[in-house]
Motif scaffolding. Structure first.
Motif: not given
Length: 70
Positions: A54-55, A57-58
């Motif tokens: 998730m990090n 991708t962010y």
């Protein structure tokens, strides 16, 4: 164990809920009073992998937005 939890920026309660154990058990793991079972270790690995993804991708999204604003 505590270092992993704090790097994930989670409380004992939050981590317990995420990996399916009690807050008391997290405390026992952190103090060395309980061994880490394979199922708990695998749940923690799955959680850390998901949060890392998730990090990344962010960060990719931020880079893409930055490139478009030039």
């Amino acid at each position: 164990f505590k270092a992993i939890r704090t790097n994930l920026n989670l409380t004992q309660e939050q981590l317990a809920a995420e990996i399916g154990v009690t807050r008391f058990h997290i405390g026992q793991l952190e103090s060395g009073k309980a061994p880490i079972q394979k199922q708990t270790a695998m749940a923690l690995k799955y959680l850390t992998d998901a949060m890392l993804k998730m990090n990344v991708t962010y960060l990719d999204d931020l880079i893409a937005q930055s490139n478009h604003s030039r």
